[in-house]
Design a protein around this motif. Structure first.
Motif, short mmCIF file in Angstrom:
data_model
loop_
_atom_site.label_atom_id
_atom_site.label_comp_id
_atom_site.label_asym_id
_atom_site.label_seq_id
_atom_site.Cartn_x
_atom_site.Cartn_y
_atom_site.Cartn_z
N HIS A 225 1.00 -1.25 0.00
CA HIS A 225 -0.13 0.03 0.14
C HIS A 225 0.67 1.35 0.07
N GLN A 262 -8.97 4.60 7.09
CA GLN A 262 -9.24 4.15 5.75
C GLN A 262 -7.96 3.40 5.31
N GLU A 266 -8.23 -0.85 4.05
CA GLU A 266 -7.71 -1.21 2.78
C GLU A 266 -6.77 -2.31 2.93
N GLN A 270 -7.15 -6.19 1.67
CA GLN A 270 -6.33 -6.75 0.61
C GLN A 270 -5.81 -8.06 1.19
#
Length: 298
Positions: A225, A262, A266, A270
């Motif tokens: 990320h 957030q 995420e 994943q």
């Protein structure tokens, strides 16, 4: 999908229990008529098979229950407790069979109706092949851990039944020691499986870490990320079918709380998408400066 999973797993379990029951009846008849120690070993293993399959069927139903107020992490460890019970049962039966095989080695007896035992062994091999074939198809469609473990055991039983078949054929041609030697070999096979079951069950109960390759995969997903600078304090364990993962994400010091939340969501999404099986992920967000300080202190 859930209904299909339940139906396939239930069908596989019931089919396995029925086929194991048929093999028990056939092997009991062959042992009573022949007195073969190797056939007794094969009968003992089939009785353990049907016991294990029945226990797996009922325990799996309990282990798959969702978390409740008294079991917030679910009921998955019930499988490990059942595994320890099976291991104790198997070890006792194997020791009894080993003593019986040693006694027959020093006091051999003539095997009666050995050809009946041969045909029963052929029948058992055929039944076991059917079980393995059905389990293979179910595992391919559901990835059920319980069915996969059961399938591995029955694949070993194919070799076991072949060994009994060879022992009976040798005894038929006058090689009397073969029956006792193969009975002792069967006992060793049972003890080996007993140790494997006990070790795996203990690993689950003691919250052993997931394999290193899985942990590396989780770290790779998290650090992929763009907002994540690094990962530390990774902790993992498995309970039944659910894998539990805890980790700290290293984020920018000045990142707003809403954005940090957030990013964590995420990353969790994943990890869950790119990992095999059901996985529960708990993330803690750390500012980079704090994570560096913690690393220095440790």
């Amino acid at each position: 999908m859930a209904r299909s999973y339940d139906s396939l797993v239930r069908f596989s379990s019931i089919f396995t229990i029925v086929m194991a029951g048929l093999m028990i009846v056939a092997k009991a008849s062959a042992w009573l008529s022949s007195g073969s120690a190797a056939m007794l070993g094969s009968l003992t293993d089939s009785m353990l098979d049907v016991t294990a399959s029945l226990m797996s069927f009922f325990v799996l139903s309990y282990a798959l229950r969702p978390a409740d107020d008294d079991h917030r992490f679910g009921h998955g460890k019930a499988e490990a407790l059942a595994g320890l019970g099976q291991a104790a049962f198997i070890s006792g039966s194997a020791c009894f069979l080993a003593f019986h095989g040693v006694e027959r080695l020093f006091n051999p007896v003539v095997i009666n109706h050995s050809m009946m035992g041969v045909w029963v062994s052929v029948f058992a091999i055929f039944c076991t092949l059917l079980v393995v074939l059905v389990q293979h198809q179910v595992v391919k469609r559901t990835q059920s851990i319980a069915i996969k473990a059961d399938s591995m055991h029955y694949k070993g039983d194919i070799l076991l039944n072949i060994a009994v078949l060879v022992a009976l054929l040798l005894s038929h041609y006058g090689i009397m020691w073969a029956d006792s030697v193969f009975a002792i070999g069967v006992a060793g096979y049972l003890l080996y499986n007993c140790w494997d079951i006990a070790r795996e069950s203990a690993d689950h109960l003691m919250d052993k870490e997931l394999p290193e390759e899985e942990k590396a995969h989780i770290i790779s997903i998290a650090t992929s990320h763009e907002a994540v600078y690094g990962v530390h304090n990774l902790r993992t364990r498995q309970s039944g079918k659910i894998k539990f993962v805890q980790l700290h994400l290293e984020l920018d010091d000045d990142m707003p709380l809403m954005r940090a939340h957030q990013v964590a969501d995420e990353v969790v999404a994943q990890i869950q998408v790119q990992s095999e099986g059901e996985i529960d992920v708990l993330v803690h967000q750390d500012p980079v400066s704090l994570s560096v300080t913690e690393s220095a202190n440790s």
